[in-house]
Scaffold this motif. Structure first.
Motif, PDB file in Angstrom:
ATOM      1  N   SER A 295     -19.836  -5.955 -10.470  1.00 32.58           N
ATOM      2  CA  SER A 295     -18.509  -6.143  -9.872  1.00 32.58           C
ATOM      3  C   SER A 295     -18.475  -7.162  -8.743  1.00 32.58           C
ATOM      4  O   SER A 295     -17.437  -7.762  -8.471  1.00 32.58           O
ATOM      5  CB  SER A 295     -17.976  -4.795  -9.365  1.00 32.58           C
ATOM      6  OG  SER A 295     -18.802  -4.279  -8.334  1.00 32.58           O
TER       7      SER A 295
ATOM      8  N   GLU B 225     -19.387   2.850   1.191  1.00 32.79           N
ATOM      9  CA  GLU B 225     -18.543   2.993  -0.004  1.00 32.79           C
ATOM     10  C   GLU B 225     -17.124   2.516   0.283  1.00 32.79           C
ATOM     11  O   GLU B 225     -16.486   1.865  -0.549  1.00 32.79           O
ATOM     12  CB  GLU B 225     -18.534   4.452  -0.465  1.00 32.79           C
ATOM     13  CG  GLU B 225     -18.067   4.648  -1.892  1.00 32.79           C
ATOM     14  CD  GLU B 225     -18.978   3.990  -2.901  1.00 32.79           C
ATOM     15  OE1 GLU B 225     -18.450   3.419  -3.875  1.00 32.79           O
ATOM     16  OE2 GLU B 225     -20.215   4.032  -2.727  1.00 32.79           O
ATOM     17  N   GLY B 226     -16.630   2.814   1.483  1.00 35.84           N
ATOM     18  CA  GLY B 226     -15.313   2.317   1.860  1.00 35.84           C
ATOM     19  C   GLY B 226     -15.293   0.808   1.967  1.00 35.84           C
ATOM     20  O   GLY B 226     -14.332   0.148   1.528  1.00 35.84           O
TER      21      GLY B 226
ATOM     22  N   TYR C 211     -17.252  -1.255   0.373  1.00 41.45           N
ATOM     23  CA  TYR C 211     -17.329  -1.785  -1.000  1.00 41.45           C
ATOM     24  C   TYR C 211     -15.957  -1.747  -1.672  1.00 41.45           C
ATOM     25  O   TYR C 211     -15.563  -2.716  -2.344  1.00 41.45           O
ATOM     26  CB  TYR C 211     -18.344  -0.990  -1.828  1.00 41.45           C
ATOM     27  CG  TYR C 211     -18.195  -1.251  -3.305  1.00 41.45           C
ATOM     28  CD1 TYR C 211     -18.493  -2.492  -3.838  1.00 41.45           C
ATOM     29  CD2 TYR C 211     -17.715  -0.255  -4.164  1.00 41.45           C
ATOM     30  CE1 TYR C 211     -18.323  -2.745  -5.194  1.00 41.45           C
ATOM     31  CE2 TYR C 211     -17.541  -0.503  -5.507  1.00 41.45           C
ATOM     32  CZ  TYR C 211     -17.846  -1.755  -6.019  1.00 41.45           C
ATOM     33  OH  TYR C 211     -17.662  -2.009  -7.357  1.00 41.45           O
ATOM     34  N   PHE C 212     -15.223  -0.671  -1.494  1.00 36.89           N
ATOM     35  CA  PHE C 212     -13.886  -0.569  -2.092  1.00 36.89           C
ATOM     36  C   PHE C 212     -13.010  -1.735  -1.644  1.00 36.89           C
ATOM     37  O   PHE C 212     -12.355  -2.389  -2.455  1.00 36.89           O
ATOM     38  CB  PHE C 212     -13.245   0.762  -1.718  1.00 36.89           C
ATOM     39  CG  PHE C 212     -11.798   0.871  -2.121  1.00 36.89           C
ATOM     40  CD1 PHE C 212     -11.438   1.034  -3.447  1.00 36.89           C
ATOM     41  CD2 PHE C 212     -10.796   0.806  -1.163  1.00 36.89           C
ATOM     42  CE1 PHE C 212     -10.111   1.128  -3.816  1.00 36.89           C
ATOM     43  CE2 PHE C 212      -9.464   0.900  -1.512  1.00 36.89           C
ATOM     44  CZ  PHE C 212      -9.110   1.064  -2.858  1.00 36.89           C
TER      45      PHE C 212
ATOM     46  N   SER D  30     -14.285  -5.211  -3.094  1.00 38.98           N
ATOM     47  CA  SER D  30     -14.250  -5.408  -4.536  1.00 38.98           C
ATOM     48  C   SER D  30     -12.829  -5.566  -5.047  1.00 38.98           C
ATOM     49  O   SER D  30     -11.846  -5.363  -4.324  1.00 38.98           O
ATOM     50  CB  SER D  30     -14.915  -4.226  -5.232  1.00 38.98           C
ATOM     51  OG  SER D  30     -14.065  -3.087  -5.181  1.00 38.98           O
TER      52      SER D  30
ATOM     53  N   LEU E 233     -11.439  -3.601  -6.914  1.00 33.96           N
ATOM     54  CA  LEU E 233     -10.792  -2.289  -6.991  1.00 33.96           C
ATOM     55  C   LEU E 233      -9.592  -2.225  -6.041  1.00 33.96           C
ATOM     56  O   LEU E 233      -8.627  -1.505  -6.287  1.00 33.96           O
ATOM     57  CB  LEU E 233     -11.787  -1.186  -6.629  1.00 33.96           C
ATOM     58  CG  LEU E 233     -12.930  -0.936  -7.613  1.00 33.96           C
ATOM     59  CD1 LEU E 233     -13.954   0.011  -6.986  1.00 33.96           C
ATOM     60  CD2 LEU E 233     -12.397  -0.349  -8.913  1.00 33.96           C
ATOM     61  N   SER E 234      -9.674  -2.994  -4.944  1.00 28.70           N
ATOM     62  CA  SER E 234      -8.591  -3.004  -3.947  1.00 28.70           C
ATOM     63  C   SER E 234      -7.898  -4.356  -3.909  1.00 28.70           C
ATOM     64  O   SER E 234      -7.404  -4.781  -2.861  1.00 28.70           O
ATOM     65  CB  SER E 234      -9.154  -2.669  -2.556  1.00 28.70           C
ATOM     66  OG  SER E 234     -10.128  -3.631  -2.176  1.00 28.70           O
TER      67      SER E 234
END
Length: 700
Positions: free
Chosen positions: A435, A670-671, A673-674, A677, A679-680
């Protein structure tokens, strides 16, 4: 600069004692690793080795001859025993009855799995017939620069005869495959005195009936070629002499730092690319030479070089004697567009009815007179290796143009390899990119718990990461661990104080040179302080503001500059704090600075949106594990504030959370990365609380 090959001889590294107890297949592995350990013998992933070994047939129990040969896509320097394909020799000979001629030779690859010995899953390479049909037990195929310099000369046959006499044969250019295997067999059978052959525009084959003899033959032939080139080129100016001056190292690096993000942006509209800069002596000699404009358009000769470096490089119109970098940068869009148009025209001229669709038309190699070479690829390792291949090509052009006339691969032949259906099938089998593949991240506070965890999360998703911190020892420790896990190509470090404007600017220049640019900024550098208001000194107040507000401003500003040069968007993630939303006793300086940090993110989200730059915030709370700010006075102060001790503080924080859970560095990562990426991709100006639940920090 004159050519000097003195001391450039390959040494015999074979250890008879070590090899004495090895089986024939183990000797093949040993020989392969020795040859592949020296890039003067062959380039990364290039060449192949084989041995014909007597094995016991698992069905009949009878002895059978089995070909062990490097499998498809391997590298002889790093290959292990499971990297070899194993095939029955009698079945490989039986394939001759299936061969329908050169027009159908690609179909022979589909027969190779039917020859597999021992249910070996390793796919056999297209070069298998060249090893199978040579009537000797051991065969080496390598891409030595010295040999290819001869093979890529217009009179390579005559040069081969002059250097080696009748002990080394010669074959004209032929695309690797079944037909070439039959040619090589015929040459070897009809000339039993030969110990190998030079393949025009390709490389060297050597053979023997003993593993050690084969290895020594390969070294001997390469050294003989290198010595001949040395004699012939002694005292001659390489590439016709120097035309352009070479800038000093600092100037070269500064120019690369300005060029690379612009080039990267122009060629990364569809998929992000990663860059590599090389200004070694061989590169500088070539890019500053009188023959640059004549040789560069000819492209490379050896198929391995060509597949890694494309049809030809793009030479940047830069004059180091009268540098006007602004004008060069202004001209880059037209230069890149012209290269793409030229590549598309090459595709149209050479394509066949069944050719794969046009691939990425952008250059891989960019040559800058007086400065060096820039390469771009989908990942850092490939960008670096592509540069190494072009250095091989430079060495070949140097040798060939000094003793003869260099010739590149004919255009149609080059196309037929680049768009070979077998190569296309190999590309289609490549795994789906991760990703964050091709993305470049800078993480401040990178040596701390949250920074290191964030770097690891990004690296797992294919990103390249530069860690910035003021703690040199901690940086080294974190990098060592990440290198071991992900490889040194994708991790860099920089000593940087986020409050020092010059250091911040220099760090982004380093990032541009090391990876080509920047896509993700994680602003995480921090401190923490605790004191009642009347005990808060001006120095303490300013220190919080300098690091947590001004520092975040400085790194964001430089990231925005890079993002705008690239024009491919970007992501900024601030690691703030629950304290930026929820007041906390005895921490006014810290809480106020964190609040300023959050509001800065909102402002930047407004400014960056039109350019696709997203700015978001991750708000942690009470991340004790791995955090250096909890290892000093801050921990004592917070424990005192909440009337507990060090051991009880983490439990106190856990119990005060709504979810009754500890918050770990990996949770913050993890936040981050969100928000980094896709994903956001439709989120900006947001705050993500990762605090196990704190009602005072609710954003709505």
């Amino acid at each position: 600069m004159t050519i000097n090959h003195t001391g450039n001889r390959l040494e015999n590294l074979w250890d008879d004692t070590e090899a004495a107890s090895m089986s024939e297949s183990e000797k093949l592995l040993y020989r392969s690793n020795l040859l592949g350990s020296d890039k003067r013998v062959t380039n990364y992933g290039g060449g192949n080795t084989s041995a014909k070994v007597t094995e016991t047939d698992p069905l009949t129990g009878e002895p059978v001859e089995v070909l062990w040969v490097k499998g498809s896509g391997g590298d002889i320097g790093s290959i292990r025993i499971d990297g070899f394909s194993t095939l029955y020799m009698d079945k490989l000979h039986a394939l001759k009855g299936k061969y329908r001629g050169v027009e159908h030779e690609d179909e022979m690859v589909a027969y190779l799995p039917h020859c597999t010995f021992g249910l070996n899953p390793r796919a056999a390479s297209i070069d298998t017939p060249l090893h199978a049909y040579v009537p000797r037990k051991h065969v080496d195929h390598v891409h030595s620069d010295a040999i290819i310099a001869i093979a890529a000369s217009v009179n390579s046959r005559e040069l081969t005869q002059e250097i080696f006499g009748d002990e080394i044969g010669w074959l004209p250019w032929k695309k690797p495959g079944y037909e070439l295997g039959l040619w090589l067999e015929k040459l070897a059978r009809e000339n039993p005195q030969m110990r190998g052959a030079v393949l025009e525009s390709h490389g060297l084959f050597t053979w023997a009936d003993d593993a050690r003899d084969c290895y020594l033959t390969t070294l001997e032939i390469i050294n003989k070629a290198a010595a001949w080139l040395e004699r012939k080129s002694s005292g001659k100016a390489a590439f016709g002499g120097q035309k352009s001056p070479t800038l000093n190292p600092e100037e070269r690096r500064n120019i690369a730092a300005r060029l690379m993000p612009v080039i990267r942006g122009l060629i990364s509209k569809d998929r992000h690319k990663v860059g590599h800069f090389d200004d070694q002596d061989a590169v500088l000699e070539f890019v500053g030479s009188a023959m640059l404009d004549d040789l560069a358009p000819l492209g490379t000769s050896c198929p391995d070089h060509f597949l890694r470096t494309k049809i030809r490089p793009l030479v940047i119109d830069f004059d180091p004697a009268d540098p006007d970098l602004d004008a060069v940068i202004a001209g880059l869009p037209d230069a890149v567009a012209a290269y793409r148009d030229d590549y598309a025209a090459y595709y149209e001229r050479c394509k066949h009815d069944d050719s794969p669709a046009l691939r990425d038309p952008n250059a891989v190699v960019y040559l800058v007179p007086g400065v060096g070479m820039i390469t771009f690829a989908l990942d850092k390792a490939t960008a670096r290796i592509s540069g190494e291949f072009y250095v091989n090509a430079i060495n070949v052009m140097r040798g060939a143009s000094t003793v003869s006339t260099y010739q590149g691969l004919p255009e149609q032949e080059a196309f037929d390899i680049e768009y070979w259906l077998l190569e296309e099938a190999k590309l289609q089998r490549m795994p789906k990119p991760k990703s964050l593949a091709g993305r470049v991240a800078l993480v401040t506070g990178g040596a701390g718990g949250i920074g290191a965890a964030t770097a690891e999360r990004f690296l797992r998703e294919g990103a390249c990461v530069m860690l910035a911190d003021i703690d040199a020892d901690a940086l080294t420790s974190v990098k060592t661990g990440l290198d071991a896990q992900f490889g040194a190509d994708v991790v860099r470090t920089v000593l940087m104080n986020v409050t020092d404007e010059d250091q911040v600017i220099a760090a982004f220049d380093d990032l541009a040179v090391e990876f080509g640019g920047n896509d993700i900024l994680v602003s995480n550098a921090g401190i923490a302080s605790s004191a009642p208001l009347e005990e808060t000194t001006l120095a303490l107040w300013n220190k919080n503001m300098d690091i947590l507000s001004t520092g975040y401003f400085l790194v964001s500003r430089e990231a925005f500059k890079t993002f705008r040069k690239q024009d491919i968007g970007g992501a900024v993630i601030f690691v703030a704090s629950k304290n930026g939303l929820a007041a906390s006793p005895n921490a006014s300086a810290y809480c106020t600075a964190k609040a300023a940090e959050i509001h800065l993110a909102r402002c930047l989200a407004l400014e960056g949106a039109e350019a696709g730059i997203r700015v978001n915030v991750v708000n942690p709370d009470a991340v004790l594990r791995g955090s250096r700010i909890w290892s000093g006075d801050w921990l004592d102060q917070r424990a005192s504030t909440y009337k507990t001790d060090k051991d009880g503080l983490e439990e106190m924080y856990r119990q005060r959370s709504m979810l009754k859970r500890s918050v770990l560095p990996e949770d913050i990562a993890e936040g981050a990365y969100f928000f980094a990426s896709d994903l956001s991709a439709k989120s900006t100006g947001n705050i993500l609380n990762v605090d196990a639940g704190n009602v005072q920090a609710f954003t709505r």
